[in-house]
Design a protein around this motif. Sequence first.
Motif, PDB file in Angstrom:
ATOM      1  N   HIS A  74      -4.481  -4.481  -7.061  1.00 43.52           N
ATOM      2  CA  HIS A  74      -5.727  -3.730  -6.894  1.00 43.52           C
ATOM      3  C   HIS A  74      -5.610  -2.343  -7.497  1.00 43.52           C
ATOM      4  O   HIS A  74      -6.517  -1.527  -7.382  1.00 43.52           O
ATOM      5  CB  HIS A  74      -6.137  -3.659  -5.418  1.00 43.52           C
ATOM      6  CG  HIS A  74      -5.191  -2.894  -4.549  1.00 43.52           C
ATOM      7  ND1 HIS A  74      -4.059  -3.458  -4.011  1.00 43.52           N
ATOM      8  CD2 HIS A  74      -5.207  -1.608  -4.127  1.00 43.52           C
ATOM      9  CE1 HIS A  74      -3.423  -2.547  -3.294  1.00 43.52           C
ATOM     10  NE2 HIS A  74      -4.095  -1.417  -3.348  1.00 43.52           N
ATOM     11  N   ASN A  75      -4.497  -2.097  -8.167  1.00 48.51           N
ATOM     12  CA  ASN A  75      -4.262  -0.795  -8.774  1.00 48.51           C
ATOM     13  C   ASN A  75      -4.427  -0.929 -10.284  1.00 48.51           C
ATOM     14  O   ASN A  75      -3.714  -1.706 -10.932  1.00 48.51           O
ATOM     15  CB  ASN A  75      -2.842  -0.364  -8.394  1.00 48.51           C
ATOM     16  CG  ASN A  75      -2.464   0.954  -9.018  1.00 48.51           C
ATOM     17  OD1 ASN A  75      -2.311   1.026 -10.232  1.00 48.51           O
ATOM     18  ND2 ASN A  75      -2.333   1.980  -8.212  1.00 48.51           N
ATOM     19  N   SER A  79     -13.481   6.175  -2.600  1.00 51.17           N
ATOM     20  CA  SER A  79     -12.085   5.798  -2.404  1.00 51.17           C
ATOM     21  C   SER A  79     -12.009   4.841  -1.219  1.00 51.17           C
ATOM     22  O   SER A  79     -12.873   4.847  -0.343  1.00 51.17           O
ATOM     23  CB  SER A  79     -11.232   7.033  -2.124  1.00 51.17           C
ATOM     24  OG  SER A  79     -11.156   7.838  -3.276  1.00 51.17           O
ATOM     25  N   HIS A 117       0.475   4.286  -2.216  1.00 56.01           N
ATOM     26  CA  HIS A 117      -0.625   5.211  -1.981  1.00 56.01           C
ATOM     27  C   HIS A 117      -0.556   5.840  -0.605  1.00 56.01           C
ATOM     28  O   HIS A 117      -1.387   6.650  -0.269  1.00 56.01           O
ATOM     29  CB  HIS A 117      -1.959   4.473  -2.082  1.00 56.01           C
ATOM     30  CG  HIS A 117      -2.133   3.769  -3.376  1.00 56.01           C
ATOM     31  ND1 HIS A 117      -2.293   4.442  -4.556  1.00 56.01           N
ATOM     32  CD2 HIS A 117      -2.132   2.455  -3.671  1.00 56.01           C
ATOM     33  CE1 HIS A 117      -2.402   3.564  -5.531  1.00 56.01           C
ATOM     34  NE2 HIS A 117      -2.302   2.355  -5.024  1.00 56.01           N
ATOM     35  N   ASP A 135     -10.473   0.428 -11.008  1.00 55.89           N
ATOM     36  CA  ASP A 135     -10.424   1.888 -10.968  1.00 55.89           C
ATOM     37  C   ASP A 135     -11.622   2.476 -10.220  1.00 55.89           C
ATOM     38  O   ASP A 135     -11.769   3.691 -10.152  1.00 55.89           O
ATOM     39  CB  ASP A 135     -10.410   2.414 -12.412  1.00 55.89           C
ATOM     40  CG  ASP A 135      -9.512   3.616 -12.564  1.00 55.89           C
ATOM     41  OD1 ASP A 135      -8.785   3.944 -11.604  1.00 55.89           O
ATOM     42  OD2 ASP A 135      -9.546   4.239 -13.639  1.00 55.89           O
ATOM     43  N   CYS A 163     -10.622   6.346  -6.473  1.00 58.97           N
ATOM     44  CA  CYS A 163     -11.785   5.953  -7.264  1.00 58.97           C
ATOM     45  C   CYS A 163     -12.060   6.985  -8.330  1.00 58.97           C
ATOM     46  O   CYS A 163     -12.022   8.186  -8.071  1.00 58.97           O
ATOM     47  CB  CYS A 163     -12.995   5.791  -6.346  1.00 58.97           C
ATOM     48  SG  CYS A 163     -14.460   5.247  -7.223  1.00 58.97           S
ATOM     49  N   TYR A 176       0.819  -1.219   0.000  1.00 58.44           N
ATOM     50  CA  TYR A 176       0.000   0.000   0.000  1.00 58.44           C
ATOM     51  C   TYR A 176       0.849   1.263   0.000  1.00 58.44           C
ATOM     52  O   TYR A 176       0.331   2.354  -0.072  1.00 58.44           O
ATOM     53  CB  TYR A 176      -0.910   0.038   1.221  1.00 58.44           C
ATOM     54  CG  TYR A 176      -1.584  -1.263   1.506  1.00 58.44           C
ATOM     55  CD1 TYR A 176      -1.731  -1.714   2.789  1.00 58.44           C
ATOM     56  CD2 TYR A 176      -2.050  -2.044   0.453  1.00 58.44           C
ATOM     57  CE1 TYR A 176      -2.340  -2.924   3.046  1.00 58.44           C
ATOM     58  CE2 TYR A 176      -2.654  -3.260   0.699  1.00 58.44           C
ATOM     59  CZ  TYR A 176      -2.781  -3.692   1.997  1.00 58.44           C
ATOM     60  OH  TYR A 176      -3.370  -4.889   2.255  1.00 58.44           O
ATOM     61  N   ASN A 184      -6.799   2.914  -2.008  1.00 57.52           N
ATOM     62  CA  ASN A 184      -7.060   2.995  -3.442  1.00 57.52           C
ATOM     63  C   ASN A 184      -7.933   4.213  -3.702  1.00 57.52           C
ATOM     64  O   ASN A 184      -8.734   4.607  -2.867  1.00 57.52           O
ATOM     65  CB  ASN A 184      -7.754   1.716  -3.953  1.00 57.52           C
ATOM     66  CG  ASN A 184      -7.373   1.386  -5.390  1.00 57.52           C
ATOM     67  OD1 ASN A 184      -6.831   2.242  -6.104  1.00 57.52           O
ATOM     68  ND2 ASN A 184      -7.656   0.165  -5.819  1.00 57.52           N
TER      69      ASN A 184
END
Lengths: 659, 659
Positions: B557-558, A127, A37, B585, A165, A34, A163
């Motif tokens: 997951h990206n 998100s 991000h 996305d 969106c 992660y 993540n």
Amino acid sequence: MANKRASLLFLSVARRVCLSSRHTVIPVTRRHVYASHSIFPHLPAYSCHFISTTSGQSSLSIRSHTCGELSSSHVGQEVTLCGWVQYLRQDLFVVLRDFSGLVQVFIPQDESHREMKDAFCGLMVESVIKVTGRVRHRPEGQKNSNMSTGEIEVYAESLEVLNTCRKLPFEIKDFVKKSEALRMQYRYLDLRSSQMQYNLRLRSRLVMKMREYLCNVHGFVDVETPTLFKRTPGGAKEFVVPSGEPGTFYSLPQSPQQFKQLLMVGGLDRYFQLARCYRDEGSKPDRQPEFTQVDIEMSFVDAAGIMALIEGLLQYSWPEDKGIINIPFPCLTYEEAMKDYGVDKPDTRFGMKLTDVSETFQHTQIEFIREAIVQPGGCVQAICVPDGAKHLKGKDMECLKQVARTQFNQEVDCMQVRAEGSIKSPLGRLIPDTTRLQLLLKTSANAGDLLVIAAGAQERVCPLLGKLRLQCAELLEGRGVPVRDPSVFHFLWVVDFPLFLPKEDEPEQLESAHHPFTAPMPEDAHLLYTQPHKARGQHYDLVLNGCEIGGGSIRIHNAAQQLYILENILKEDPSLLSHLLEALDSGAPPHGGIALGLDRLVSIIVGASSIRDVIAFPKSFRGHDLMSHAPSLVPEEELRPYHISVLWPSAKNGQDDKP
Amino acid sequence: MANKRASLLFLSVARRVCLSSRHTVIPVTRRHVYASHSIFPHLPAYSCHFISTTSGQSSLSIRSHTCGELSSSHVGQEVTLCGWVQYLRQDLFVVLRDFSGLVQVFIPQDESHREMKDAFCGLMVESVIKVTGRVRHRPEGQKNSNMSTGEIEVYAESLEVLNTCRKLPFEIKDFVKKSEALRMQYRYLDLRSSQMQYNLRLRSRLVMKMREYLCNVHGFVDVETPTLFKRTPGGAKEFVVPSGEPGTFYSLPQSPQQFKQLLMVGGLDRYFQLARCYRDEGSKPDRQPEFTQVDIEMSFVDAAGIMALIEGLLQYSWPEDKGIINIPFPCLTYEEAMKDYGVDKPDTRFGMKLTDVSETFQHTQIEFIREAIVQPGGCVQAICVPDGAKHLKGKDMECLKQVARTQFNQEVDCMQVRAEGSIKSPLGRLIPDTTRLQLLLKTSANAGDLLVIAAGAQERVCPLLGKLRLQCAELLEGRGVPVRDPSVFHFLWVVDFPLFLPKEDEPEQLESAHHPFTAPMPEDAHLLYTQPHKARGQHYDLVLNGCEIGGGSIRIHNAAQQLYILENILKEDPSLLSHLLEALDSGAPPHGGIALGLDRLVSIIVGASSIRDVIAFPKSFRGHDLMSHAPSLVPEEELRPYHISVLWPSAKNGQDDKP
């Protein structure tokens, strides 16, 4: 909290000790995945890796709790939540959502949290974030009693964006209406709705309880049967699957019927399976090309045993929030169901039963009624629609007549009962007072009610009025009059079906009412050889709120009887079922079973209007997957290993120009 | 007994009261269905209808007990049993069998039971009967300690023949050997064997425990995913299913991979399914065209979390009679597995690990070894087979060399270690004493052992010796030397796989080692853009006794990373996965999962040599159902609704004469 951490630490250490004694350690934390991000990479990565317990909905996870479980009892605790951004409010709050519900996260406003605040405020809805913070009471006046977590909020201490969106085609809010096509195209978004989460989770729990009941309470064995099976000759609704051998095909079975019987012959004793079944029905409304049935078969049992099993099964597995169901379920014979409700799957949540009023009209002057009565099997039938005259409009009655004409080629008369007991109807003046009073008495009609009357052969009039009965219920509900309580569940068994029915296109020829393996009622077995159309089968249908949700039978276990029915009554080629006939001749135990339509059952329980709402990835009514675009074109060369080629409709040749 | 009857009576009465208040009663007993075969129709039919309890293996049945459950504790009780005639002995005993076991029934010899005795004595084996009688101790000297019910027998009081049996193609006795083809053709008879009953029942219990663990302990949701899916372009192993629209096809998926990821995007959080999967692999040995996997996916988890879940799952569901399994499982990296065992799924039940002896041969005179060492990546590897020189014959060693030559195009040397430490080998005289001593030391070889040595590129020599290691174990076992204990279960994780491997036919091009959705190790993510062949994946394989029984990964997951891999590394058309890319996305949570091969797992647990022995109705190795004769020919006119026609191999035309 301390305990949770301790047990987790133990787990991590245990793995590492074990491994390092012999092999390289697999890095226990993957948290860096992660990091790209991560907004706060300076936070210690390892220490909060495993904060979950060893069981429950947050076990083995990077969260400590679910959003929806938090309450006043957690006040003061540090929690880590993962979820989707539902709302951002006034740069003060983020409402975070996961499958369990919503929780409000308070964004600290002081300068030391400036970086985190900016990150929160830059979030797009939907998100995915991970928030660690402390649970606290909401200030007085800010509590929200409409929200299960409305007493508390989480004071954010750290944020990690897992993540982002993009802009979505629709918002994930219960009140946002979206078209069916859009829901299907973006099913992965539609699944985030609280309704779909509820439906799929209820389905999973229901099925789990059913399995517990069957396996753990009654000793059933869960056996998987093949879905690549032999084509039934003429099985028009079966999908074919070309094999690698030229000209030969598997088919996808409509049910595991043969296999479940063969398992009984094999001594499995009690079989069940959540069986995937396939039926190619083109574009019938609310059907799916693949569906699931709770498939059950037992040896050394009778119809009453199977019925008791299913009653127990449903009572045991029934969702707690849907009340309690009482067993045993009521039971109607096929004959009674047709007589009282005009249909073999009556909705018994409301009355409006059919009444035979032939006697009332015995001496009528009305010609077409008289003619109908005198013919063999002729009758006059009525339904009384309570308050029908009060609520239904002229166009509603026109609609009823229209249905009768178009679907049944039959006339009906609608009689409005007036306050003084008189009748408003085109036929009214032809009905003498005695007849009128007798009619009102017999149908228990009161002022304001509507009587719908039809005359003709019983096997046509009853289904017609059965249909109009449902139509009247719908029309009344459309006018705001409650008829059927959507929160009640009326189960009903229908039994004593005829074993055979005349074929629609060849009425002198019989076909199985259920399927060719259903045993006759013992007392009717002799009729097979004399008057097979009069034999009743050991067949039972389970009806819920007017929908058939299950059907089963005691099967024929005698090879000679099975052969006789196939050969002499159904005029089928028995060699196609030679393996089953041989099996029956090899020491087949008496056996019977049932199959419940799981999709339909769940859809009724959750009150969904379509079975699509209880299936994760359904097909459209034309059999399309609107998300992945299945079915799709396949190049000819990829079909060659299966020795098939496409017959394009335009490319007709001598072989293919037949209809 | 009194209580059982009472509770049953209550049930019957309850149904009848309820029904008679409103509807006709469905006849509670269907016992007359057996009357055609009944020898004692004068016995009261109704009174013994429901003698079963409301739970357990005889609930809702016409039997009171199963054969196998009877013991001394039942002496004096009246029992009703249903089952198959296993033996008839001296007109004195019938041995009755059901799924639970065998019990001896004593046939009364007095004149008053003459009719019943004659009926017993006329029974064919495998006839189905119902016997009521009283349990009594066997006389002293007649007890059978090899039989679980060997202390007692049932003194028959009544007999009903429920079905007769023809002469069968083989007897249902454990000691009767029958060919695989015969077993498959008469699978319904084969299923009566105690081994098949054990296998299928163990499988059912195992699966039930797995479900309990996933649903009840960890909050997983059982979600069904479609099996009519979109064809993967070039998916050579996918069965196609023609739809009703010309030229378009569904396919039967090899796994629910896309759906399980989409469920995570949909916020389902924790998904599992016992998923039917399909793979058309022609006639690969011990593969089935349809098989079942335990399919699992979780959000907000890392590799360690999934691995701990699976360890807990297997420990929880492990059959009691198979001992206890210890967790956590050991873990090897892919590199270690290849180095030590020459294979990525090592059987760790025995040693014989590979030893790198390159250094030992650094200054060797043996030309081909020297040549092998000096090339880049070249090495000399050895395995030491304990007592190999003692037990393996010349032809065994020839067999090893043959495998090396035919499957690996490589020479190996077999060195027998003699009592005095000398070596018998064609190369023996070329090996100086210091080299020899060093070699023995390094490989820990003792007198009587066999050293198998190969030289060449490491990526060829290690797999070769990995293969020969297994071969040596088999050869030794063939000579009666125990190497692998069949009753132990060695689980092993293999991790740190390369994310990509060179394509076999185009080595300059990369393909996914697992599948394109596997995430890189976080610390290797930057390598995607520079040296993708060096990136390792967050992929974990579960190995049991040398078989891969599961594999999974943390997923990408990206969306950008997924797109880069598809487009730039794998050179695939990303538009074919546009729905998945769009989903990633749309707020995809971090997620990962695993799939376990259920058929293989169960076959290892029960010690079956083929997965066919743990599947109720398997296909032959050519994909045929030998019982029903699937796949079968389908007439052209029945294919027309699907717009396909058969390309017969003889009917070639211009389009189809390519290979």
